[in-house]
Design an enzyme around this catalytic site. Structure first.
Site, PDB file in Angstrom:
ATOM      1  N   HIS A  52       8.999   3.081   8.909  1.00  0.00           N
ATOM      2  CA  HIS A  52       8.819   2.182  10.051  1.00  0.00           C
ATOM      3  C   HIS A  52       7.613   2.671  10.862  1.00  0.00           C
ATOM      4  CE1 HIS A  52       9.896  -0.605  13.213  1.00  0.00           C
ATOM      5  NE2 HIS A  52       9.684   0.362  14.078  1.00  0.00           N
ATOM      6  N   ASP A  97      16.401  -0.382  12.142  1.00  0.00           N
ATOM      7  CA  ASP A  97      15.516   0.764  12.378  1.00  0.00           C
ATOM      8  C   ASP A  97      16.223   1.851  13.193  1.00  0.00           C
ATOM      9  OD1 ASP A  97      13.420  -0.583  11.021  1.00  0.00           O
ATOM     10  OD2 ASP A  97      12.881  -1.645  12.862  1.00  0.00           O
ATOM     11  N   ASN A 116      13.823   4.007   4.798  1.00  0.00           N
ATOM     12  CA  ASN A 116      12.847   2.997   5.210  1.00  0.00           C
ATOM     13  C   ASN A 116      11.697   3.706   5.914  1.00  0.00           C
ATOM     14  OD1 ASN A 116      11.836   0.337   5.944  1.00  0.00           O
ATOM     15  ND2 ASN A 116      12.559   0.750   8.023  1.00  0.00           N
ATOM     16  N   SER A 134       7.797   6.672  11.135  1.00  0.00           N
ATOM     17  CA  SER A 134       9.043   7.408  10.879  1.00  0.00           C
ATOM     18  C   SER A 134       9.625   6.994   9.544  1.00  0.00           C
ATOM     19  CB  SER A 134      10.087   7.095  11.960  1.00  0.00           C
ATOM     20  OG  SER A 134       9.598   7.355  13.252  1.00  0.00           O
ATOM     21  N   SER A 160       0.829  -1.210   0.000  1.00  0.00           N
ATOM     22  CA  SER A 160       0.000   0.000   0.000  1.00  0.00           C
ATOM     23  C   SER A 160       0.865   1.264   0.000  1.00  0.00           C
ATOM     24  CB  SER A 160      -0.979   0.000   1.178  1.00  0.00           C
ATOM     25  OG  SER A 160      -0.316   0.181   2.405  1.00  0.00           O
ATOM     26  N   ASN A 161       2.019   1.215   0.638  1.00  0.00           N
ATOM     27  CA  ASN A 161       2.916   2.388   0.570  1.00  0.00           C
ATOM     28  C   ASN A 161       3.481   2.573  -0.829  1.00  0.00           C
ATOM     29  OD1 ASN A 161       3.410   3.910   3.188  1.00  0.00           O
ATOM     30  ND2 ASN A 161       3.454   1.780   3.890  1.00  0.00           N
TER      31      ASN A 161
HETATM   32  C1  GRF Z   1       3.963  -0.488   6.866  1.00  0.00           C
HETATM   33  O1  GRF Z   1       3.312  -0.389   8.093  1.00  0.00           O
HETATM   34  C2  GRF Z   1       5.383  -0.031   7.006  1.00  0.00           C
HETATM   35  O2  GRF Z   1       5.544   1.000   7.919  1.00  0.00           O
HETATM   36  C3  GRF Z   1       6.051  -1.263   7.500  1.00  0.00           C
HETATM   37  O3  GRF Z   1       5.432  -2.325   6.832  1.00  0.00           O
HETATM   38  C4  GRF Z   1       4.121  -1.945   6.433  1.00  0.00           C
HETATM   39  C5  GRF Z   1       4.037  -2.104   4.951  1.00  0.00           C
HETATM   40  O4  GRF Z   1       2.725  -1.968   4.487  1.00  0.00           O
HETATM   41  N1  GRF Z   1       7.469  -1.174   7.321  1.00  0.00           N
HETATM   42  P1  GRF Z   1       2.436  -1.959   2.920  1.00  0.00           P
HETATM   43  O5  GRF Z   1       3.022  -3.245   2.343  1.00  0.00           O
HETATM   44  O6  GRF Z   1       3.073  -0.737   2.348  1.00  0.00           O
HETATM   45  O7  GRF Z   1       0.941  -1.931   2.812  1.00  0.00           O
END
Ligand code: GRF
Length: 220
Positions: free
Chosen positions: A107, A143, A105, A134, A13-14
């Site tokens: 986190h 991290d 990254n 973050s 999703s990111n």
């Molecule tokens: C997010 O919560 C990110 O902060 C963490 O892993 C998750 C990834 O979610 N590192 P997505 O795959 O981007 O939905």
């Protein structure tokens, strides 16, 4: 256009949030790399016509040999910046030391609080009034690299890890693109391993307010 490589192990999703704003923000996602061939992130990349590549750790004798092969693939697409967006592997110091470009990254905690896993449950157990996410530089410490930017959310009395994670994730989807855009616009640079903003060392993490990063004042 800043060339961005995204590393992801999960649903992506990111990645999708980054891709939704990349042209406007001055960067382009030129490849998505994963240790999980069936990850949602890779599927998203394929659907969007972005170079998508998986490399599975199982065939390698140790972490270093896998990482060196993995990052050799990543560097083939000549990224200017590598973004870990849910890439769930610890990266060996040997591979990190050889990387010729910055890597960041995202986190899901207000670092330095709660490096590692289960961050939402840990924030709830601690009784924290606020939680968040973050964006930091990746170093050999898990991290633990310098924090560039953070997004804060309130913790509600009736939260469980799922509801809290959803509130944080919504902010992640603005925090990560805004952070990458600072690199793309040439405002954020690395100087001797430390983040510099507009030609000055970054004294404290930027804070996400609405959809923009500001130099002081948390988003409450
Ligand atoms: C997010 O919560 C990110 O902060 C963490 O892993 C998750 C990834 O979610 N590192 P997505 O795959 O981007 O939905």
């Amino acid at each position: 256009m800043l060339r961005v490589a995204v590393l992801a192990s999960g649903r992506g999703s990111n990645l999708a949030a980054l891709q939704a704003c990349d042209d406007d923000a001055g960067f382009g996602i030129v490849g998505v790399f994963s240790d999980k061939p069936d990850s949602g992130a890779l599927q998203h990349a394929r659907d969007a016509g972005i170079h998508a590549q998986a490399l599975v750790p199982g065939g390698y004798p140790n972490r270093e040999s896998f990482d060196l092969a993995f990052f050799a693939d990543v560097m083939q697409i000549q990224p200017d910046l590598i973004v870990c967006a849910g890439y769930m592997r610890i990266i060996s110091a040997v591979a990190l030391a050889r990387l010729p470009v910055p890597m960041i990254n995202i986190h899901p905690s207000l670092l330095p609080l709660y490096p590692g896993l289960h961050t939402h449950a840990r924030a709830l157990e601690a009784g924290d009034a606020e939680h968040g996410a973050s964006v930091h530089l990746v170093t050999a410490e898990l991290d633990g690299g310098p924090v560039i930017a953070q997004a804060r959310v309130p913790v509600h009395a009736d939260d469980d890890p799922t509801t809290l994670a959803a509130r944080v994730l919504e902010r992640e989807h603005h925090l990560l693109p805004a952070s990458v855009a600072l690199f793309a616009r040439g405002r954020l640079k690395l100087h001797q391993g430390q983040p510099w903003l507009d030609g000055e060392p970054l004294a404290a993490p930027l804070q996400l307010r609405g959809k923009v990063l500001v130099q002081d004042g948390p988003d409450k």
